[in-house]
Scaffold this active site. Structure first.
Site, PDB file in Angstrom:
ATOM      1  N   ALA A 208      16.350  -8.962  -1.491  1.00 19.05           N
ATOM      2  CA  ALA A 208      15.912  -9.443  -0.252  1.00 19.05           C
ATOM      3  C   ALA A 208      15.086 -11.406  -0.156  1.00 19.05           C
ATOM      4  O   ALA A 208      15.676 -11.597   0.693  1.00 19.05           O
ATOM      5  CB  ALA A 208      13.775  -9.220   0.040  1.00 19.05           C
TER       6      ALA A 208
ATOM      7  N   HIS B 148      -2.182   0.018   3.545  1.00 24.21           N
ATOM      8  CA  HIS B 148      -2.659   0.649   1.379  1.00 24.21           C
ATOM      9  C   HIS B 148      -4.020  -0.658   1.333  1.00 24.21           C
ATOM     10  O   HIS B 148      -4.153  -0.451   0.671  1.00 24.21           O
ATOM     11  CB  HIS B 148      -1.952   0.177   1.113  1.00 24.21           C
TER      12      HIS B 148
ATOM     13  N   ASN C 169      17.714  -3.149   0.476  1.00 23.40           N
ATOM     14  CA  ASN C 169      17.064  -2.388  -0.773  1.00 23.40           C
ATOM     15  C   ASN C 169      18.372  -3.479  -1.779  1.00 23.40           C
ATOM     16  O   ASN C 169      19.249  -2.900  -1.433  1.00 23.40           O
ATOM     17  CB  ASN C 169      16.487  -1.550  -0.040  1.00 23.40           C
TER      18      ASN C 169
ATOM     19  N   ASP D 164      18.915  -0.748  -3.825  1.00 21.20           N
ATOM     20  CA  ASP D 164      19.440   0.466  -3.604  1.00 21.20           C
ATOM     21  C   ASP D 164      19.063   1.474  -3.095  1.00 21.20           C
ATOM     22  O   ASP D 164      18.766   0.937  -1.587  1.00 21.20           O
ATOM     23  CB  ASP D 164      18.525   1.309  -5.251  1.00 21.20           C
TER      24      ASP D 164
ATOM     25  N   THR E  62      11.606  -0.552   0.186  1.00 25.71           N
ATOM     26  CA  THR E  62      10.979  -0.025  -0.129  1.00 25.71           C
ATOM     27  C   THR E  62      11.449   0.985  -0.885  1.00 25.71           C
ATOM     28  O   THR E  62      12.468   2.008  -0.025  1.00 25.71           O
ATOM     29  CB  THR E  62       9.787   0.378   0.850  1.00 25.71           C
TER      30      THR E  62
ATOM     31  N   ILE F 112      -0.615  -4.477  -1.097  1.00 27.18           N
ATOM     32  CA  ILE F 112      -1.615  -5.409  -1.731  1.00 27.18           C
ATOM     33  C   ILE F 112      -1.972  -6.662  -1.857  1.00 27.18           C
ATOM     34  O   ILE F 112      -3.078  -7.479  -1.547  1.00 27.18           O
ATOM     35  CB  ILE F 112      -2.787  -4.075  -1.819  1.00 27.18           C
TER      36      ILE F 112
ATOM     37  N   GLN G 263       2.801  -2.450   2.801  1.00 21.46           N
ATOM     38  CA  GLN G 263       2.411  -1.526   2.105  1.00 21.46           C
ATOM     39  C   GLN G 263       2.175  -2.148   0.723  1.00 21.46           C
ATOM     40  O   GLN G 263       0.980  -1.231   0.031  1.00 21.46           O
ATOM     41  CB  GLN G 263       4.072  -0.954   1.275  1.00 21.46           C
TER      42      GLN G 263
ATOM     43  N   TYR H 157      -7.103  -3.318 -11.537  1.00 16.29           N
ATOM     44  CA  TYR H 157      -7.525  -3.499 -10.079  1.00 16.29           C
ATOM     45  C   TYR H 157      -7.842  -5.520 -10.583  1.00 16.29           C
ATOM     46  O   TYR H 157      -6.761  -6.080 -10.025  1.00 16.29           O
ATOM     47  CB  TYR H 157      -8.374  -3.007  -9.328  1.00 16.29           C
TER      48      TYR H 157
HETATM   49  C1  BV8 Z   1      -2.838  10.701   2.633  1.00 14.12           C
HETATM   50  C2  BV8 Z   1      -2.431   1.196  -3.031  1.00 14.12           C
HETATM   51  C3  BV8 Z   1      -3.662  11.918   3.982  1.00 14.12           C
HETATM   52  C4  BV8 Z   1      -3.299   1.136  -4.346  1.00 14.12           C
HETATM   53  C5  BV8 Z   1      -0.546   3.128  -2.386  1.00 14.12           C
HETATM   54  C6  BV8 Z   1      -1.117  14.719  -3.184  1.00 14.12           C
HETATM   55  C7  BV8 Z   1      -2.608  14.686  -2.652  1.00 14.12           C
HETATM   56  C8  BV8 Z   1      -3.190  14.050  -1.303  1.00 14.12           C
HETATM   57  C9  BV8 Z   1      -2.068  12.781  -1.031  1.00 14.12           C
HETATM   58  C10 BV8 Z   1      -1.047  13.126  -1.490  1.00 14.12           C
HETATM   59  C11 BV8 Z   1      -0.894  14.085  -2.058  1.00 14.12           C
HETATM   60  N1  BV8 Z   1       1.093  14.214  -3.225  1.00 14.12           N
HETATM   61  C12 BV8 Z   1       1.111  13.453  -2.125  1.00 14.12           C
HETATM   62  C13 BV8 Z   1       0.515  13.272  -1.407  1.00 14.12           C
HETATM   63  C14 BV8 Z   1       0.940  12.116  -0.461  1.00 14.12           C
HETATM   64  C15 BV8 Z   1       0.578  10.543  -0.469  1.00 14.12           C
HETATM   65  C16 BV8 Z   1       2.227  10.590  -1.272  1.00 14.12           C
HETATM   66  O1  BV8 Z   1       2.420   9.559  -0.675  1.00 14.12           O
HETATM   67  N2  BV8 Z   1       2.530  10.262  -2.753  1.00 14.12           N
HETATM   68  C17 BV8 Z   1       3.605  10.096  -3.141  1.00 14.12           C
HETATM   69  C18 BV8 Z   1       3.406   9.740  -4.742  1.00 14.12           C
HETATM   70  C19 BV8 Z   1       4.423  11.458  -3.297  1.00 14.12           C
HETATM   71  N3  BV8 Z   1       0.337   9.610  -0.222  1.00 14.12           N
HETATM   72  C20 BV8 Z   1      -1.415   9.216   0.151  1.00 14.12           C
HETATM   73  O2  BV8 Z   1      -1.866  10.241  -0.941  1.00 14.12           O
HETATM   74  C21 BV8 Z   1      -1.487   8.371   1.303  1.00 14.12           C
HETATM   75  N4  BV8 Z   1      -2.351   8.588   2.040  1.00 14.12           N
HETATM   76  O3  BV8 Z   1      -1.733  10.876   1.912  1.00 14.12           O
HETATM   77  O4  BV8 Z   1      -3.506  10.921   3.246  1.00 14.12           O
HETATM   78  C22 BV8 Z   1      -3.005  11.584   5.330  1.00 14.12           C
HETATM   79  C23 BV8 Z   1      -1.677  11.461   5.731  1.00 14.12           C
HETATM   80  C24 BV8 Z   1      -1.782  11.120   7.023  1.00 14.12           C
HETATM   81  C25 BV8 Z   1      -3.177  11.143   7.313  1.00 14.12           C
HETATM   82  C26 BV8 Z   1      -3.956  11.404   7.904  1.00 14.12           C
HETATM   83  C27 BV8 Z   1      -4.102  11.539   6.041  1.00 14.12           C
HETATM   84  C28 BV8 Z   1      -1.862   7.491   0.550  1.00 14.12           C
HETATM   85  C29 BV8 Z   1      -0.345   6.255   0.160  1.00 14.12           C
HETATM   86  C30 BV8 Z   1      -1.002   4.845  -0.157  1.00 14.12           C
HETATM   87  C31 BV8 Z   1      -0.875   4.899  -1.846  1.00 14.12           C
HETATM   88  N5  BV8 Z   1      -1.352   3.225  -2.058  1.00 14.12           N
HETATM   89  N6  BV8 Z   1      -0.634   1.309  -2.685  1.00 14.12           N
HETATM   90  C32 BV8 Z   1      -2.656   0.485  -5.113  1.00 14.12           C
HETATM   91  O5  BV8 Z   1      -1.803  -0.535  -4.793  1.00 14.12           O
HETATM   92  O6  BV8 Z   1      -3.006   0.353  -6.439  1.00 14.12           O
HETATM   93  S1  BV8 Z   1       1.008   3.193  -2.207  1.00 14.12           S
HETATM   94  C33 BV8 Z   1       1.649   2.403  -3.564  1.00 14.12           C
HETATM   95  O7  BV8 Z   1       2.857   2.738  -4.177  1.00 14.12           O
HETATM   96  C34 BV8 Z   1       1.789   0.710  -3.354  1.00 14.12           C
HETATM   97  O8  BV8 Z   1       1.317   0.400  -2.175  1.00 14.12           O
HETATM   98  C35 BV8 Z   1       3.499   1.461  -2.203  1.00 14.12           C
HETATM   99  O9  BV8 Z   1       3.168   1.909  -0.988  1.00 14.12           O
HETATM  100  C36 BV8 Z   1       4.070   2.170  -3.118  1.00 14.12           C
HETATM  101  C37 BV8 Z   1       5.389   1.946  -3.895  1.00 14.12           C
HETATM  102  O10 BV8 Z   1       5.749   2.295  -2.513  1.00 14.12           O
HETATM  103  P1  BV8 Z   1       6.424   1.000  -2.758  1.00 14.12           P
HETATM  104  O11 BV8 Z   1       6.545  -0.135  -2.169  1.00 14.12           O
HETATM  105  O12 BV8 Z   1       7.971   1.040  -2.023  1.00 14.12           O
HETATM  106  O13 BV8 Z   1       7.225   0.390  -4.011  1.00 14.12           O
HETATM  107  P2  BV8 Z   1       8.194   0.548  -5.475  1.00 14.12           P
HETATM  108  O14 BV8 Z   1       8.020   0.040  -6.191  1.00 14.12           O
HETATM  109  O15 BV8 Z   1       8.071   2.141  -5.014  1.00 14.12           O
HETATM  110  O16 BV8 Z   1      10.067   0.413  -4.640  1.00 14.12           O
HETATM  111  C38 BV8 Z   1      10.711  -0.934  -4.881  1.00 14.12           C
HETATM  112  C39 BV8 Z   1      11.875  -1.142  -3.659  1.00 14.12           C
HETATM  113  O17 BV8 Z   1      12.292  -2.291  -3.711  1.00 14.12           O
HETATM  114  C40 BV8 Z   1      12.642   0.162  -4.471  1.00 14.12           C
HETATM  115  O18 BV8 Z   1      13.308   0.961  -3.985  1.00 14.12           O
HETATM  116  C41 BV8 Z   1      13.769  -0.551  -5.259  1.00 14.12           C
HETATM  117  O19 BV8 Z   1      15.044  -0.344  -5.405  1.00 14.12           O
HETATM  118  C42 BV8 Z   1      13.298  -2.183  -4.111  1.00 14.12           C
HETATM  119  N7  BV8 Z   1      13.002  -3.512  -5.065  1.00 14.12           N
HETATM  120  C43 BV8 Z   1      12.972  -4.017  -5.825  1.00 14.12           C
HETATM  121  N8  BV8 Z   1      12.722  -5.273  -6.540  1.00 14.12           N
HETATM  122  C44 BV8 Z   1      13.772  -5.550  -4.838  1.00 14.12           C
HETATM  123  C45 BV8 Z   1      13.664  -5.009  -4.258  1.00 14.12           C
HETATM  124  N9  BV8 Z   1      14.762  -4.863  -3.139  1.00 14.12           N
HETATM  125  C46 BV8 Z   1      15.216  -5.694  -2.227  1.00 14.12           C
HETATM  126  N10 BV8 Z   1      15.042  -6.624  -3.407  1.00 14.12           N
HETATM  127  C47 BV8 Z   1      14.882  -6.600  -4.189  1.00 14.12           C
HETATM  128  N11 BV8 Z   1      14.752  -7.763  -5.406  1.00 14.12           N
END
Ligand code: BV8
Length: 227
Positions: free
Chosen positions: A218, A107, A200, A202, A176, A91, A89, A52
């Site tokens: 975007a 987040h 997005n 993609d 996202t 930070i 989402q 971080y």
């Molecule tokens: C939860 C902060 C329970 C930190 C983040 C096992 C144990 C526990 C939980 C789980 C588990 N297995 C699965 C889960 C659920 C888990 C989850 O979803 N895992 C995934 C990997 C499968 N979720 C959690 O753990 C959440 N908590 O479940 O708690 C609960 C829930 C509900 C109610 C009660 C209890 C917590 C999730 C939050 C984690 N923290 N961030 C940090 O940043 O270090 S998540 C982190 O990854 C980001 O914040 C962000 O949210 C995420 C990445 O996602 P995106 O933002 O979408 O980014 P990404 O790079 O993936 O995509 C970018 C997109 O933009 C792409 O589509 C691309 O095409 C597009 N793009 C790129 N450039 C452009 C563009 N579009 C337009 N223009 C451009 N120029």
């Protein structure tokens, strides 16, 4: 008209903030899920603080500025009279710096630190480590963590988000990958009559949930759509 916006890392990509998927989900060889969890912090706080600290340094670099998509959302919000909520989402602080006021950072925020003992939250722009003194009680050290939501932790503002989703007449998901839950589930909490737009580069696993998918950068497509 009630409007709900959800943004992800893709809206900040053109500002120079790396996305998660582009990094193939890796940071210096670590999977995000392995450095962004409470277990990782317990196991190796120095590694997690370093993760971080490095991202905070990057974010605070003068090169990192809000882009036209952040600015268009801020202008759009200012023109709204009715309900408007921007859920991010991300930070980073780019929405706020662009002028957005009604931002829910589900987040957490990289530029805030939280005391694990008292829950107090502080603005934070410096490095953090296990010897960092508590801002108001310097005799206490090492109780601060990044105020971000790790994998396995409850995201912030879920009730407010679910309420906004259930009432939204327009829902726009911007940059996202719809991989991370519960954020990726928000689109399915909207009412059938809600107009759902995805902006997005993609397709995503959620693309079929949307009435319209706008493919492109975007910084181009968000201002064009909100005009
Ligand atoms: C939860 C902060 C329970 C930190 C983040 C096992 C144990 C526990 C939980 C789980 C588990 N297995 C699965 C889960 C659920 C888990 C989850 O979803 N895992 C995934 C990997 C499968 N979720 C959690 O753990 C959440 N908590 O479940 O708690 C609960 C829930 C509900 C109610 C009660 C209890 C917590 C999730 C939050 C984690 N923290 N961030 C940090 O940043 O270090 S998540 C982190 O990854 C980001 O914040 C962000 O949210 C995420 C990445 O996602 P995106 O933002 O979408 O980014 P990404 O790079 O993936 O995509 C970018 C997109 O933009 C792409 O589509 C691309 O095409 C597009 N793009 C790129 N450039 C452009 C563009 N579009 C337009 N223009 C451009 N120029």
């Amino acid at each position: 008209m009630k409007i709900l916006i959800l943004t992800g890392a893709g809206i900040s990509a053109e500002s120079g903030v790396p996305t998660f998927r582009n990094a193939n989900g890796l940071w210096e060889g670590h999977r995000f899920e392995d450095v962004a969890t409470p277990q990782a912090f317990q196991r190796n706080p120095a590694l997690v603080h370093d993760f971080y600290n490095q991202r905070r340094h990057c974010l605070l670099d003068a090169k990192i500025q809000p882009n036209a998509a952040h600015r268009a959302l801020a202008e759009f919000e200012a023109a709204q009279r009715d309900d408007f909520l921007l859920v991010t989402q991300n930070i980073d602080d780019l929405h706020t710096r662009a002028g957005s006021k009604l931002v829910l950072a589900m987040h957490g925020e990289l530029l805030k630190a939280r005391c694990v003992r008292t829950g107090e939250i502080f603005p934070w722009r410096d490095d953090l480590d296990q010897s960092t003194p508590h801002p108001t009680r310097p005799e206490i050290r090492g109780t601060l963590r990044p105020h971000v939501v790790w994998f396995g932790e409850m995201p912030l503002g879920l009730e407010q988000i679910q309420e906004a989703a259930s009432q939204a007449d327009l829902f726009i998901a911007i940059g996202t990958s719809a991989v991370v839950y519960p954020a990726a589930g928000i689109v399915r909490q909207t009412k059938p009559s809600c107009r759902k737009i995805e902006i997005n580069l993609d397709d995503t696993p959620n693309s079929s949930e949307f009435d319209k998918s706008i493919r492109g950068k975007a910084s181009i497509e968000v201002p064009a759509f909100l005009k």
